[in-house]
Write a protein that holds these residues in place. Structure first.
Motif, PDB file in Angstrom:
ATOM      1  N   ILE A 122      44.867 -61.471  31.980  1.00 26.92           N
ATOM      2  CA  ILE A 122      44.238 -60.308  31.335  1.00 26.92           C
ATOM      3  C   ILE A 122      44.546 -59.042  32.120  1.00 26.92           C
ATOM      4  CG2 ILE A 122      42.006 -59.228  30.847  1.00 26.92           C
ATOM      5  CD1 ILE A 122      40.966 -62.016  30.120  1.00 26.92           C
ATOM      6  N   ARG A 123      44.526 -59.155  33.438  1.00 25.85           N
ATOM      7  CA  ARG A 123      44.786 -57.977  34.282  1.00 25.85           C
ATOM      8  C   ARG A 123      46.245 -57.541  34.207  1.00 25.85           C
ATOM      9  NH1 ARG A 123      41.499 -60.260  39.597  1.00 25.85           N
ATOM     10  NH2 ARG A 123      39.384 -59.976  38.735  1.00 25.85           N
ATOM     11  N   ASN A 124      47.147 -58.518  33.954  1.00 22.16           N
ATOM     12  CA  ASN A 124      48.575 -58.194  33.952  1.00 22.16           C
ATOM     13  C   ASN A 124      49.102 -57.838  32.575  1.00 22.16           C
ATOM     14  OD1 ASN A 124      48.719 -58.718  36.714  1.00 22.16           O
ATOM     15  ND2 ASN A 124      49.242 -60.876  36.409  1.00 22.16           N
ATOM     16  N   ASN A 125      48.408 -58.280  31.527  1.00 19.08           N
ATOM     17  CA  ASN A 125      48.907 -58.052  30.174  1.00 19.08           C
ATOM     18  C   ASN A 125      48.547 -56.656  29.681  1.00 19.08           C
ATOM     19  OD1 ASN A 125      50.001 -60.575  30.144  1.00 19.08           O
ATOM     20  ND2 ASN A 125      48.349 -61.509  28.949  1.00 19.08           N
ATOM     21  N   ILE A 126      48.858 -56.446  28.410  1.00 18.86           N
ATOM     22  CA  ILE A 126      48.549 -55.152  27.782  1.00 18.86           C
ATOM     23  C   ILE A 126      47.085 -54.803  28.028  1.00 18.86           C
ATOM     24  CG2 ILE A 126      48.265 -53.992  25.559  1.00 18.86           C
ATOM     25  CD1 ILE A 126      50.735 -55.411  24.579  1.00 18.86           C
ATOM     26  N   PRO A 127      46.791 -53.665  28.576  1.00 18.28           N
ATOM     27  CA  PRO A 127      45.400 -53.286  28.903  1.00 18.28           C
ATOM     28  C   PRO A 127      44.597 -52.908  27.662  1.00 18.28           C
ATOM     29  CG  PRO A 127      46.872 -51.476  29.423  1.00 18.28           C
ATOM     30  CD  PRO A 127      47.754 -52.601  29.001  1.00 18.28           C
ATOM     31  N   TYR A 128      44.374 -53.920  26.831  1.00 12.34           N
ATOM     32  CA  TYR A 128      43.601 -53.696  25.613  1.00 12.34           C
ATOM     33  C   TYR A 128      42.227 -54.339  25.783  1.00 12.34           C
ATOM     34  CZ  TYR A 128      41.833 -54.596  20.919  1.00 12.34           C
ATOM     35  OH  TYR A 128      41.044 -54.688  19.812  1.00 12.34           O
ATOM     36  N   ASN A 129      41.172 -53.538  25.616  1.00 12.76           N
ATOM     37  CA  ASN A 129      39.797 -54.041  25.717  1.00 12.76           C
ATOM     38  C   ASN A 129      39.624 -54.880  26.985  1.00 12.76           C
ATOM     39  OD1 ASN A 129      37.188 -54.265  24.808  1.00 12.76           O
ATOM     40  ND2 ASN A 129      37.589 -55.977  23.426  1.00 12.76           N
ATOM     41  N   ILE A 130      40.251 -54.396  28.051  1.00  7.79           N
ATOM     42  CA  ILE A 130      40.373 -55.217  29.251  1.00  7.79           C
ATOM     43  C   ILE A 130      39.040 -55.443  29.942  1.00  7.79           C
ATOM     44  CG2 ILE A 130      40.900 -53.262  30.773  1.00  7.79           C
ATOM     45  CD1 ILE A 130      42.941 -55.143  32.157  1.00  7.79           C
ATOM     46  N   GLU A 131      38.155 -54.452  29.919  1.00  9.38           N
ATOM     47  CA  GLU A 131      36.866 -54.597  30.617  1.00  9.38           C
ATOM     48  C   GLU A 131      36.018 -55.707  29.996  1.00  9.38           C
ATOM     49  OE1 GLU A 131      34.790 -50.951  30.880  1.00  9.38           O
ATOM     50  OE2 GLU A 131      36.318 -49.943  32.110  1.00  9.38           O
ATOM     51  N   GLU A 132      35.908 -55.697  28.671  1.00 13.71           N
ATOM     52  CA  GLU A 132      35.103 -56.726  27.991  1.00 13.71           C
ATOM     53  C   GLU A 132      35.703 -58.102  28.173  1.00 13.71           C
ATOM     54  OE1 GLU A 132      33.690 -57.966  23.465  1.00 13.71           O
ATOM     55  OE2 GLU A 132      34.449 -55.947  23.876  1.00 13.71           O
ATOM     56  N   ARG A 133      37.011 -58.205  28.026  1.00 10.59           N
ATOM     57  CA  ARG A 133      37.666 -59.501  28.166  1.00 10.59           C
ATOM     58  C   ARG A 133      37.556 -60.018  29.597  1.00 10.59           C
ATOM     59  NH1 ARG A 133      43.224 -57.974  27.009  1.00 10.59           N
ATOM     60  NH2 ARG A 133      43.753 -60.203  27.224  1.00 10.59           N
ATOM     61  N   ASN A 134      37.725 -59.135  30.553  1.00 14.30           N
ATOM     62  CA  ASN A 134      37.613 -59.540  31.954  1.00 14.30           C
ATOM     63  C   ASN A 134      36.178 -59.976  32.282  1.00 14.30           C
ATOM     64  OD1 ASN A 134      38.921 -59.650  34.712  1.00 14.30           O
ATOM     65  ND2 ASN A 134      37.220 -58.275  35.140  1.00 14.30           N
ATOM     66  N   THR A 135      35.200 -59.270  31.694  1.00 15.20           N
ATOM     67  CA  THR A 135      33.790 -59.647  31.906  1.00 15.20           C
ATOM     68  C   THR A 135      33.508 -61.033  31.325  1.00 15.20           C
ATOM     69  OG1 THR A 135      33.064 -57.342  31.882  1.00 15.20           O
ATOM     70  CG2 THR A 135      31.403 -59.020  31.410  1.00 15.20           C
ATOM     71  N   ASN A 136      34.053 -61.307  30.148  1.00 16.03           N
ATOM     72  CA  ASN A 136      33.824 -62.602  29.498  1.00 16.03           C
ATOM     73  C   ASN A 136      34.398 -63.756  30.315  1.00 16.03           C
ATOM     74  OD1 ASN A 136      32.521 -61.371  27.357  1.00 16.03           O
ATOM     75  ND2 ASN A 136      34.362 -61.246  26.087  1.00 16.03           N
ATOM     76  N   ILE A 137      35.644 -63.595  30.789  1.00 14.70           N
ATOM     77  CA  ILE A 137      36.246 -64.695  31.536  1.00 14.70           C
ATOM     78  C   ILE A 137      35.600 -64.828  32.917  1.00 14.70           C
ATOM     79  CG2 ILE A 137      38.103 -63.314  32.545  1.00 14.70           C
ATOM     80  CD1 ILE A 137      38.311 -66.960  31.301  1.00 14.70           C
ATOM     81  N   SER A 138      35.168 -63.709  33.512  1.00 19.99           N
ATOM     82  CA  SER A 138      34.496 -63.772  34.812  1.00 19.99           C
ATOM     83  C   SER A 138      33.159 -64.484  34.688  1.00 19.99           C
ATOM     84  CB  SER A 138      34.284 -62.362  35.368  1.00 19.99           C
ATOM     85  OG  SER A 138      35.536 -61.726  35.606  1.00 19.99           O
ATOM     86  N   LYS A 139      32.468 -64.269  33.587  1.00 21.21           N
ATOM     87  CA  LYS A 139      31.201 -64.959  33.350  1.00 21.21           C
ATOM     88  C   LYS A 139      31.414 -66.460  33.217  1.00 21.21           C
ATOM     89  CE  LYS A 139      27.268 -65.154  30.181  1.00 21.21           C
ATOM     90  NZ  LYS A 139      26.704 -64.638  28.905  1.00 21.21           N
ATOM     91  N   LEU A 140      32.474 -66.845  32.510  1.00 15.58           N
ATOM     92  CA  LEU A 140      32.780 -68.268  32.359  1.00 15.58           C
ATOM     93  C   LEU A 140      33.084 -68.908  33.713  1.00 15.58           C
ATOM     94  CD1 LEU A 140      35.025 -68.326  29.151  1.00 15.58           C
ATOM     95  CD2 LEU A 140      32.646 -69.034  29.353  1.00 15.58           C
ATOM     96  N   ILE A 141      33.814 -68.189  34.552  1.00 15.54           N
ATOM     97  CA  ILE A 141      34.158 -68.723  35.870  1.00 15.54           C
ATOM     98  C   ILE A 141      32.901 -68.899  36.716  1.00 15.54           C
ATOM     99  CG2 ILE A 141      35.347 -68.197  38.035  1.00 15.54           C
ATOM    100  CD1 ILE A 141      37.529 -66.843  36.373  1.00 15.54           C
ATOM    101  N   SER A 142      31.996 -67.940  36.653  1.00 14.24           N
ATOM    102  CA  SER A 142      30.764 -68.039  37.449  1.00 14.24           C
ATOM    103  C   SER A 142      29.887 -69.190  36.966  1.00 14.24           C
ATOM    104  CB  SER A 142      29.979 -66.729  37.372  1.00 14.24           C
ATOM    105  OG  SER A 142      29.537 -66.467  36.049  1.00 14.24           O
ATOM    106  N   GLU A 143      29.956 -69.516  35.669  1.00 18.80           N
ATOM    107  CA  GLU A 143      29.137 -70.595  35.122  1.00 18.80           C
ATOM    108  C   GLU A 143      29.591 -71.968  35.600  1.00 18.80           C
ATOM    109  OE1 GLU A 143      29.314 -70.035  30.937  1.00 18.80           O
ATOM    110  OE2 GLU A 143      27.659 -68.593  30.884  1.00 18.80           O
TER     111      GLU A 143
END
Length: 258
Positions: A122-143
């Motif tokens: 997500i960080r390396n790809n097209i920076p589209y809606n990157i904050e929301e997508r990064n938040t979603n995957i970070s939440k999954l990792i923390s879970e």
């Protein structure tokens, strides 16, 4: 003489009466004794019968108890065998559980590693809606750190996230910021243009950094405007040649772009 005779007769009669009385008493005692003997004999017979009945009943109970004990012994042996089998199965199941726990732990770690790759992507790809997508995957990792969440649930959540990412990569959209309209085509292309095409640009990657390329030729500007109109439904669908930057194609070949 007569008086003497009478007296003798009287004495003799008295003696005879006394003898009769004595015999009567003896006969009475004999009769009573016979009756007692009969009662005793009857009581003895009844007692003997009761003893016989009790003996037979006792023998039957002993025989039944012996049979019950034999059956119980057989049941005990069967249960002991079942218990041994159950213990063996329990031991096997415990070993299986340990193996599954190790597999699930490895599976959980594998999912977490793949999630981390997705976050990096997500960080390396097209920076589209990157904050929301990064938040979603970070939440999954923390879970994944919560033991109460099973690996299956973690996988399902990650699967849903990847499906959303895949769905986004297979569609196109136009969104506006001020008087500028942006066009996204999957995860391949992100560009923008105003209504007149005076301001236009396409996102390219240079030296591992995303930047807007604005020095584009007329055909690229026209392709951007026409594509925006088609996605908005203002222009009939048509096939057109759309110039895609070589840097994006290289990223796609490396697997960097979804």
């Amino acid at each position: 003489m007569k008086k003497t005779a009478y007296l003798l007769i009287l004495l003799l009669a008295t003696a005879l009466y006394a003898e009769d009385d004595k015999n009567y008493l003896l006969r009475k005692k004999i009769q009573e004794s016979k009756q007692k003997i009969e009662r005793l004999n009857k009581l003895t017979e009844e007692t003997d019968k009761r003893i016989k009945d009790l003996s037979e009943s006792h023998a039957k109970r002993i025989k039944k108890r012996t049979s019950d004990i034999s059956e119980l012994g057989s049941e005990i042996r069967v249960l002991e065998k079942e218990l041994r089998n159950a213990k063996l199965q329990n031991s096997t199941l415990k070993n299986s559980v340990k193996d599954f726990e190790l597999q699930f732990a490895s599976y959980r770690n594998s999912i977490e590693k793949n999630m981390e790759k997705s976050r990096q992507s997500i960080r390396n790809n097209i920076p589209y809606n990157i904050e929301e997508r990064n938040t979603n995957i970070s939440k999954l990792i923390s879970e994944t750190e919560f033991e109460s969440i099973t690996p299956e649930e973690i996988f399902n959540r990650y699967y849903n996230f990847l499906n959303r990412e895949l769905a986004t990569g297979m569609d196109s959209e136009v969104y506006s910021k001020g008087n500028i309209k942006y066009l996204r085509i999957g995860w391949i292309l992100l560009c923008y243009s105003d209504d007149q095409g005076k301001e236009a640009g396409i996102l390219v990657k240079k030296n591992n950094k995303w930047e807007w390329k604005t020095d584009i030729d007329f055909s690229t500007r026209k392709a951007i405007r026409d594509s925006i109109k088609m996605v908005e439904g203002k222009k009939a669908p048509d096939l057109m040649e759309f110039p895609v930057p070589l840097s994006l194609l290289k990223e796609t070949a490396k697997g960097g772009v979804k």
